[in-house]
Design an enzyme around this catalytic site. Structure first.
Site, PDB file in Angstrom:
ATOM      1  CB  SER A  70      93.761   8.950  49.683  1.00 58.27           C
ATOM      2  OG  SER A  70      92.479   9.245  50.181  1.00 58.27           O
TER       3      SER A  70
HETATM    4  N1  SAH Z   1      89.311   6.233  50.183  1.00 59.65           N
HETATM    5  C1  SAH Z   1      88.885   6.951  49.017  1.00 59.65           C
HETATM    6  C2  SAH Z   1      88.843   8.429  49.290  1.00 59.65           C
HETATM    7  C3  SAH Z   1      87.883   9.114  48.426  1.00 59.65           C
HETATM    8  S1  SAH Z   1      87.666  10.831  48.800  1.00 59.65           S
HETATM    9  C4  SAH Z   1      89.785   6.673  47.838  1.00 59.65           C
HETATM   10  O1  SAH Z   1      90.989   6.496  48.029  1.00 59.65           O
HETATM   11  O2  SAH Z   1      89.294   6.679  46.725  1.00 59.65           O
HETATM   12  C5  SAH Z   1      86.487  10.787  50.108  1.00 59.65           C
HETATM   13  C6  SAH Z   1      85.185  10.114  49.828  1.00 59.65           C
HETATM   14  O3  SAH Z   1      84.349  10.335  50.964  1.00 59.65           O
HETATM   15  C7  SAH Z   1      84.422  10.674  48.626  1.00 59.65           C
HETATM   16  O4  SAH Z   1      84.121   9.634  47.753  1.00 59.65           O
HETATM   17  C8  SAH Z   1      83.169  11.278  49.248  1.00 59.65           C
HETATM   18  O5  SAH Z   1      82.014  11.185  48.431  1.00 59.65           O
HETATM   19  C9  SAH Z   1      83.021  10.453  50.512  1.00 59.65           C
HETATM   20  N2  SAH Z   1      82.195  11.070  51.563  1.00 59.65           N
HETATM   21  C10 SAH Z   1      82.157  12.360  51.954  1.00 59.65           C
HETATM   22  N3  SAH Z   1      81.251  12.532  52.935  1.00 59.65           N
HETATM   23  C11 SAH Z   1      80.704  11.319  53.179  1.00 59.65           C
HETATM   24  C12 SAH Z   1      79.709  10.835  54.063  1.00 59.65           C
HETATM   25  N4  SAH Z   1      79.048  11.635  54.912  1.00 59.65           N
HETATM   26  N5  SAH Z   1      79.398   9.517  54.041  1.00 59.65           N
HETATM   27  C13 SAH Z   1      80.021   8.664  53.178  1.00 59.65           C
HETATM   28  N6  SAH Z   1      80.972   9.053  52.313  1.00 59.65           N
HETATM   29  C14 SAH Z   1      81.322  10.358  52.300  1.00 59.65           C
END
Ligand code: SAH
Length: 221
Positions: A70
């Site tokens: 993010s």
């Molecule tokens: N906070 C993270 C954001 C990553 S993007 C960072 O700054 O790196 C969002 C993440 O949510 C991705 O890694 C994706 O795989 C995860 N995600 C999406 N749907 C999900 C679910 N149902 N359960 C767990 N994780 C999920």
């Protein structure tokens, strides 16, 4: 990450990091605790080495598997929202990704729980957070739409870092009284940062700014 420079040099130096912090402040992040933690957590260690020189730009970056880390402003803003309304002990994060937001939370809340549905990202995040000696974090490889598995415990704060078209019931059920949940909500047209508070008279929803997140997906990968 082993052997990579925690301190940072050149485009990952403290000077470059401080510039990002000034920018976040100018954009309206007022919470000094949040700014101080983001000054200290080495964001460049959470992205691929080839992208490390861009780690202190205020932008989302690819982390593989079609996912992104993010944008710093969004991390700062969501964290600031979670710190509102007094003391909180436990935070559940849905979407660990590279673990950067998790690391920021770990410096601000006593107990951090985070779940990820892509196994490779879960493994990498686990290693990174251990290397940074953040021992108050528990990670699980699981589908976050079900919340933290098999738990009757409720969290003081919940943060979702992927956009949902329906707010998962299981998460609402795991939000403590007086708790706050922040998430990007997708109405099919656009996404809105949303703050939900569980007050004495039930849930209160607040729509905040427009955002762009990867989608919350069901099941494991
Ligand atoms: N906070 C993270 C954001 C990553 S993007 C960072 O700054 O790196 C969002 C993440 O949510 C991705 O890694 C994706 O795989 C995860 N995600 C999406 N749907 C999900 C679910 N149902 N359960 C767990 N994780 C999920």
């Amino acid at each position: 990450m082993s052997g990579r420079n925690h301190q940072g040099i050149g485009m990952t130096s403290q000077r470059t990091r401080d510039r990002l912090i000034r920018r976040l402040r100018q954009q309206g992040i007022q919470n000094d605790q949040v700014l101080d933690v983001m000054r200290r957590v080495p964001r460049h260690l959470f992205v691929d080495e080839a992208l490390a020189h861009r780690a202190y730009e205020d932008t989302a970056l690819p982390i593989g598997y079609g996912q992104t880390i993010s944008q710093p402003f969004i991390v700062a803003h969501m964290t600031q929202l979670l710190l509102e309304d007094g003391n909180a002990n436990s935070v559940l994060e849905i979407g660990t990704g590279c673990g950067y937001q998790t690391a920021v939370l770990a410096k601000l809340f006593p107990q951090v729980y985070s779940v990820e549905r892509i196994e490779a990202l879960y493994q990498q995040a686990k290693q990174r957070l251990a290397e940074l000696e953040l021992y108050n974090v528990q990670l699980r490889y699981t589908d976050g739409t079900e919340g933290w598995p098999n738990l009757s415990y409720r969290f003081d704060r919940i943060i979702m870092t992927a956009a949902c078209t329906e707010i998962p019931e299981a998460l609402i059920a795991q939000l403590n009284d007086g708790g706050i949940m922040v998430l990007p909500f997708d109405n099919g047209i656009d996404q809105t940062m949303t703050k939900i508070t569980r007050g004495r008279n039930g849930l209160v929803y607040e729509a905040l700014e427009k955002v762009a997140f990867v989608p919350l997906l069901p099941g494991l990968n």
